[in-house]
Design a protein around this motif. Structure first.
Motif, short mmCIF file in Angstrom:
data_model
loop_
_atom_site.label_atom_id
_atom_site.label_comp_id
_atom_site.label_asym_id
_atom_site.label_seq_id
_atom_site.Cartn_x
_atom_site.Cartn_y
_atom_site.Cartn_z
N PRO A 119 0.79 -1.24 0.00
CA PRO A 119 0.00 0.00 0.00
C PRO A 119 0.82 1.28 0.00
O PRO A 119 0.36 2.31 -0.51
N GLU A 120 2.03 1.25 0.54
CA GLU A 120 2.85 2.47 0.55
C GLU A 120 3.21 2.93 -0.85
O GLU A 120 3.52 4.11 -1.05
N THR A 121 3.15 2.00 -1.83
CA THR A 121 3.44 2.41 -3.21
C THR A 121 2.29 3.19 -3.82
O THR A 121 2.43 3.76 -4.91
N PHE A 122 1.13 3.24 -3.13
CA PHE A 122 -0.01 4.01 -3.62
C PHE A 122 0.12 5.49 -3.31
O PHE A 122 -0.69 6.30 -3.78
N LEU A 123 1.09 5.86 -2.50
CA LEU A 123 1.22 7.25 -2.07
C LEU A 123 1.18 8.26 -3.22
O LEU A 123 0.49 9.28 -3.13
N PRO A 124 1.90 8.03 -4.33
CA PRO A 124 1.90 9.02 -5.42
C PRO A 124 0.56 9.18 -6.13
O PRO A 124 0.33 10.20 -6.79
N VAL A 125 -0.35 8.18 -6.02
CA VAL A 125 -1.59 8.24 -6.80
C VAL A 125 -2.80 8.60 -5.95
O VAL A 125 -3.87 8.86 -6.49
N ILE A 126 -2.65 8.60 -4.63
CA ILE A 126 -3.74 9.02 -3.75
C ILE A 126 -3.55 10.50 -3.44
O ILE A 126 -2.43 10.99 -3.33
N SER A 127 -4.64 11.22 -3.30
CA SER A 127 -4.54 12.64 -2.99
C SER A 127 -3.77 12.84 -1.69
O SER A 127 -3.81 12.00 -0.78
N ALA A 128 -3.08 13.95 -1.61
CA ALA A 128 -2.24 14.24 -0.44
C ALA A 128 -3.05 14.24 0.85
O ALA A 128 -2.57 13.82 1.91
N MET A 129 -4.29 14.68 0.77
CA MET A 129 -5.14 14.75 1.96
C MET A 129 -5.50 13.36 2.49
O MET A 129 -5.62 13.16 3.70
N ASN A 130 -5.67 12.37 1.59
CA ASN A 130 -6.16 11.06 1.99
C ASN A 130 -5.10 9.97 2.05
O ASN A 130 -5.35 8.90 2.61
N ALA A 131 -3.94 10.22 1.46
CA ALA A 131 -2.94 9.15 1.32
C ALA A 131 -2.55 8.53 2.66
O ALA A 131 -2.68 7.32 2.87
N SER A 132 -2.07 9.34 3.57
CA SER A 132 -1.61 8.81 4.87
C SER A 132 -2.75 8.19 5.68
O SER A 132 -2.59 7.10 6.25
N PRO A 133 -3.93 8.85 5.77
CA PRO A 133 -5.03 8.23 6.52
C PRO A 133 -5.46 6.88 5.96
O PRO A 133 -5.73 5.95 6.73
N ILE A 134 -5.54 6.75 4.63
CA ILE A 134 -5.97 5.48 4.04
C ILE A 134 -4.93 4.40 4.25
O ILE A 134 -5.23 3.29 4.71
N ILE A 135 -3.69 4.71 3.91
CA ILE A 135 -2.63 3.70 4.04
C ILE A 135 -2.42 3.32 5.51
O ILE A 135 -2.20 2.16 5.85
N GLY A 136 -2.50 4.33 6.37
CA GLY A 136 -2.33 4.05 7.79
C GLY A 136 -3.38 3.09 8.32
O GLY A 136 -3.09 2.18 9.10
N ARG A 137 -4.61 3.25 7.88
CA ARG A 137 -5.69 2.37 8.36
C ARG A 137 -5.62 0.99 7.71
O ARG A 137 -6.02 0.01 8.33
N LEU A 138 -5.13 0.92 6.49
CA LEU A 138 -4.95 -0.39 5.86
C LEU A 138 -3.94 -1.23 6.64
O LEU A 138 -4.11 -2.45 6.78
N LEU A 139 -2.91 -0.59 7.14
CA LEU A 139 -1.81 -1.31 7.79
C LEU A 139 -1.93 -1.37 9.30
O LEU A 139 -1.17 -2.10 9.95
N ASP A 140 -2.87 -0.63 9.86
CA ASP A 140 -3.03 -0.63 11.31
C ASP A 140 -3.54 -1.98 11.79
O ASP A 140 -4.57 -2.47 11.32
N ARG A 141 -2.83 -2.60 12.74
CA ARG A 141 -3.19 -3.91 13.27
C ARG A 141 -3.40 -4.93 12.15
O ARG A 141 -4.35 -5.73 12.15
N CYS A 142 -2.50 -4.92 11.18
CA CYS A 142 -2.61 -5.76 9.99
C CYS A 142 -1.46 -6.76 9.92
O CYS A 142 -0.29 -6.38 10.09
N THR A 143 -1.78 -8.01 9.69
CA THR A 143 -0.78 -9.03 9.38
C THR A 143 -0.58 -9.02 7.87
O THR A 143 -1.52 -9.26 7.11
N VAL A 144 0.64 -8.71 7.44
CA VAL A 144 0.93 -8.62 6.01
C VAL A 144 1.73 -9.85 5.57
O VAL A 144 2.79 -10.14 6.12
N LEU A 145 1.19 -10.57 4.59
CA LEU A 145 1.91 -11.68 3.97
C LEU A 145 2.40 -11.20 2.61
O LEU A 145 1.60 -11.02 1.69
N ASP A 146 3.69 -10.96 2.50
CA ASP A 146 4.27 -10.42 1.27
C ASP A 146 4.93 -11.57 0.49
O ASP A 146 5.98 -12.08 0.90
#
Length: 242
Positions: free
Chosen positions: A210-237
């Protein structure tokens, strides 16, 4: 005056005699008109009721599965030679907890991310829990269609967004394949924020972190959206497993 005594009576199913305690009131058995079952027949009847209840539960789960997952995903086979069994084993071991309420699966195409997500949804549904299945593209379309002048289109879109917001489980496939429009960003943030605050589990897939989405999400929403996606998230990469 009511008294009890022990005698024998016949089972109305099998005819066997078994001990019975009539309820006597002034010499009359108050339960005389009731059909009586011996312990063996009672046990069989109780077993039959449990089996009927389980059959009903399985039918309801199957109907929910058919209404939730596309036919091809419903037929996912774990023993298929091209199925990613190591990924499924890792996902099958995962269960939401207070510290890890979200599961994210990241990796390139053709690594069975969607099929593994479908198997997880099938597991949750088989346990009797209602789920919502969507994709980032469908969610983007719903975010726009909710404002449609066509009442039916608008109603369907709003219902889908409401399900994404409140369903006990949400499965979001192919995050990042959507257009990052203002309407989509707004709806996605609301969904993520609501689910996080109300402790509602969620699982998502994406080709990239999700951090690679930063350039395509509006500046106002990028950090809040990505932060909530990864908050308390188990990531299998999956890229780390190659």
């Amino acid at each position: 005056m009511t008294t009890t005594t022990t005698t024998t009576t016949s089972c109305h199913h099998c005819g066997a005699l078994f001990p019975y305690e009539p309820i006597l009131c002034f010499g009359r058995d108050l339960a005389a008109h009731l059909n009586k079952e011996c312990p063996a027949c009672q046990a069989r009847a109780e077993k039959h009721r449990r089996e009927e209840k389980e059959e009903e539960r399985m039918q309801q789960a199957y109907q929910m599965l058919c209404a939730t997952l596309p036919p091809d995903l419903r037929e996912t086979e774990e023993d298929h030679p091209e199925f990613n069994r190591p990924l499924w084993r890792a996902v099958d071991r995962w269960h939401p907890s207070a510290g890890q309420r979200t599961l994210g699966i990241i990796g390139p195409a053709a690594r069975c991310k969607t099929r593994v997500l479908a198997l997880l949804a099938r597991r949750v549904i088989s346990g009797g829990t209602r789920v919502c299945w969507t994709s980032a593209v469908r969610l983007k379309d719903a975010a726009h269609d909710r404002m449609s002048r066509e009442r039916e289109i608008s109603a369907l879109a709003r219902e889908h967004l409401r399900e994404c917001l409140t369903a006990p489980w949400l499965f979001l496939d192919d995050l990042g394949k959507n257009e990052w429009t203002a309407a989509f960003e707004s709806q996605l943030f609301q969904i993520l924020d609501h689910r996080l605050n109300h402790h509602l589990p969620m699982a998502w897939t994406a080709n990239d972190h999700p951090e690679t989405f930063l350039p395509v999400i509006s500046a106002m929403n990028a950090s809040p959206i990505i932060g909530r996606l990864l908050d308390r998230c188990t990531v299998l990469d999956l890229r780390e497993r190659e």
